[in-house]
Motif scaffolding. Structure first.
Motif, PDB file in Angstrom:
ATOM      1  N   ALA A  72       0.860  -1.185   0.000  1.00 50.25           N
ATOM      2  CA  ALA A  72       0.000   0.000   0.000  1.00 50.25           C
ATOM      3  C   ALA A  72       0.898   1.236   0.000  1.00 50.25           C
ATOM      4  N   PRO A  73       0.453   2.346  -0.626  1.00 51.75           N
ATOM      5  CA  PRO A  73       1.293   3.539  -0.705  1.00 51.75           C
ATOM      6  C   PRO A  73       1.233   4.368   0.581  1.00 51.75           C
ATOM      7  N   THR A  74       1.701   3.761   1.686  1.00 53.21           N
ATOM      8  CA  THR A  74       1.674   4.430   2.981  1.00 53.21           C
ATOM      9  C   THR A  74       3.080   4.509   3.569  1.00 53.21           C
ATOM     10  N   VAL A  75       3.255   5.465   4.456  1.00 54.68           N
ATOM     11  CA  VAL A  75       4.551   5.639   5.118  1.00 54.68           C
ATOM     12  C   VAL A  75       4.945   4.384   5.870  1.00 54.68           C
ATOM     13  N   THR A  76       4.006   3.822   6.626  1.00 56.13           N
ATOM     14  CA  THR A  76       4.337   2.663   7.445  1.00 56.13           C
ATOM     15  C   THR A  76       4.718   1.454   6.588  1.00 56.13           C
ATOM     16  N   ALA A  77       4.061   1.283   5.440  1.00 60.45           N
ATOM     17  CA  ALA A  77       4.423   0.170   4.552  1.00 60.45           C
ATOM     18  C   ALA A  77       5.844   0.338   4.022  1.00 60.45           C
ATOM     19  N   VAL A  78       6.215   1.577   3.688  1.00 63.76           N
ATOM     20  CA  VAL A  78       7.572   1.827   3.188  1.00 63.76           C
ATOM     21  C   VAL A  78       8.606   1.586   4.285  1.00 63.76           C
ATOM     22  N   LEU A  79       8.364   2.140   5.465  1.00 64.19           N
ATOM     23  CA  LEU A  79       9.333   1.973   6.557  1.00 64.19           C
ATOM     24  C   LEU A  79       9.519   0.500   6.911  1.00 64.19           C
ATOM     25  N   ALA A  80       8.438  -0.280   6.844  1.00 67.12           N
ATOM     26  CA  ALA A  80       8.528  -1.711   7.163  1.00 67.12           C
ATOM     27  C   ALA A  80       9.350  -2.475   6.136  1.00 67.12           C
ATOM     28  N   ALA A  81       9.430  -1.947   4.920  1.00 68.20           N
ATOM     29  CA  ALA A  81      10.157  -2.645   3.850  1.00 68.20           C
ATOM     30  C   ALA A  81      11.664  -2.399   3.896  1.00 68.20           C
ATOM     31  N   LEU A  82      12.093  -1.386   4.645  1.00 70.49           N
ATOM     32  CA  LEU A  82      13.502  -1.008   4.650  1.00 70.49           C
ATOM     33  C   LEU A  82      14.306  -1.910   5.575  1.00 70.49           C
ATOM     34  N   ASP A  83      15.551  -2.154   5.188  1.00 71.62           N
ATOM     35  CA  ASP A  83      16.423  -2.998   6.001  1.00 71.62           C
ATOM     36  C   ASP A  83      17.852  -2.472   5.895  1.00 71.62           C
ATOM     37  N   GLY A  84      18.557  -2.449   7.005  1.00 74.80           N
ATOM     38  CA  GLY A  84      19.960  -2.062   6.980  1.00 74.80           C
ATOM     39  C   GLY A  84      20.217  -0.583   7.218  1.00 74.80           C
ATOM     40  N   TYR A  85      19.166   0.172   7.504  1.00 74.79           N
ATOM     41  CA  TYR A  85      19.318   1.608   7.752  1.00 74.79           C
ATOM     42  C   TYR A  85      19.034   1.932   9.213  1.00 74.79           C
ATOM     43  N   ASP A  86      19.624   3.030   9.687  1.00 73.38           N
ATOM     44  CA  ASP A  86      19.377   3.502  11.048  1.00 73.38           C
ATOM     45  C   ASP A  86      18.282   4.553  11.100  1.00 73.38           C
ATOM     46  N   GLN A  87      18.151   5.319  10.013  1.00 73.44           N
ATOM     47  CA  GLN A  87      17.157   6.377   9.939  1.00 73.44           C
ATOM     48  C   GLN A  87      16.591   6.415   8.516  1.00 73.44           C
ATOM     49  N   ALA A  88      15.326   6.786   8.412  1.00 69.89           N
ATOM     50  CA  ALA A  88      14.710   6.865   7.081  1.00 69.89           C
ATOM     51  C   ALA A  88      13.685   7.986   7.056  1.00 69.89           C
ATOM     52  N   ALA A  89      13.546   8.606   5.900  1.00 69.33           N
ATOM     53  CA  ALA A  89      12.496   9.586   5.666  1.00 69.33           C
ATOM     54  C   ALA A  89      11.710   9.154   4.440  1.00 69.33           C
ATOM     55  N   VAL A  90      10.393   9.225   4.535  1.00 72.35           N
ATOM     56  CA  VAL A  90       9.502   8.916   3.414  1.00 72.35           C
ATOM     57  C   VAL A  90       8.858  10.229   3.005  1.00 72.35           C
ATOM     58  N   VAL A  91       9.016  10.568   1.730  1.00 71.14           N
ATOM     59  CA  VAL A  91       8.610  11.884   1.248  1.00 71.14           C
ATOM     60  C   VAL A  91       7.650  11.749   0.068  1.00 71.14           C
ATOM     61  N   ALA A  92       6.636  12.604   0.045  1.00 68.96           N
ATOM     62  CA  ALA A  92       5.702  12.623  -1.081  1.00 68.96           C
ATOM     63  C   ALA A  92       6.440  13.050  -2.351  1.00 68.96           C
ATOM     64  N   ALA A  93       6.073  12.437  -3.477  1.00 71.46           N
ATOM     65  CA  ALA A  93       6.780  12.698  -4.736  1.00 71.46           C
ATOM     66  C   ALA A  93       6.101  13.765  -5.579  1.00 71.46           C
TER      67      ALA A  93
END
Length: 199
Positions: A72-93
């Motif tokens: 789904a195009p949601t912030v939480t779905a994107v953050l859950a997919a990330l691996d190997g990072y300490d910090q992440a930002a999800v930004v509208a395109a």
């Protein structure tokens, strides 16, 4: 060394300028955001799409840009997919003229707070959300089009856990075009599409 990533969420758009095909509009917006991300220092960049929109990511990505397919195009779905990072930002395109400085300010509070948000100027919605990883368990499912800083602060154990950083405009309707500053460098694809449309 802290590993940071900024992810452009290539979500569907509900509006495009009259006479401009929605696919062309989305592609121009995404291309400009990808080009901006390429200029950022000390941060990696990535794209996130639903499987149906993989074509868009493939059309605008740089050869070494990771693409995350999310359910789904949601912030939480994107953050859950990330691996190997300490910090992440999800930004509208859909913010093609976004200054890199605004992204830097979105990530900066993560040294002392678990989450930071950048609102949309004039609202509603958010420009982006930044989080330490792993994601705090209290972070709610977020839709960048409707969520606001207050939604996150209500969900947090303490309101101070969520930093609110400077916002920026997004292009979601005819009135938003007036916010574009022709003097700002970048956003070449969107600029060309709009000037061609006007001509």
């Amino acid at each position: 060394m802290v590993r940071r990533v900024v992810v452009a969420l290539l979500a569907p758009v509900a509006w495009s300028p009259p006479g401009v095909e929605p696919a062309r509009w989305r592609t121009a917006l995404a291309e400009d955001v990808v080009d901006l991300f390429a200029t950022l220092a000390e941060v990696e960049s990535a794209l996130a799409v639903t499987p149906a929109d993989r074509w868009l990511a493939d059309a605008v990505r740089w050869p070494d840009t990771p693409v995350y397919e999310v359910p789904a195009p949601t912030v939480t779905a994107v953050l859950a997919a990330l691996d190997g990072y300490d910090q992440a930002a999800v930004v509208a395109a859909d913010a093609p003229d976004l200054p890199g400085l605004v992204l830097g300010k979105l990530l900066r509070p993560l040294t002392s707070r678990p989450v930071a948000v950048a609102p949309v100027e004039g609202g509603p919605g958010l420009l982006g959300v930044a989080s330490r990883l792993p994601v705090p368990g209290w972070l709610p499912a977020l839709d960048l089009d409707v969520a606001g800083p207050a939604d996150l602060r209500r969900a947090a154990p303490a309101p101070a856990d969520v930093a609110v950083t400077p916002g920026w405009h997004r292009l979601r309707g005819p009135a938003d075009l007036a916010a574009l500053d022709p003097a700002v460098e970048g956003w070449e694809a969107t600029r060309a599409l709009l000037s061609g449309h006007r001509a």
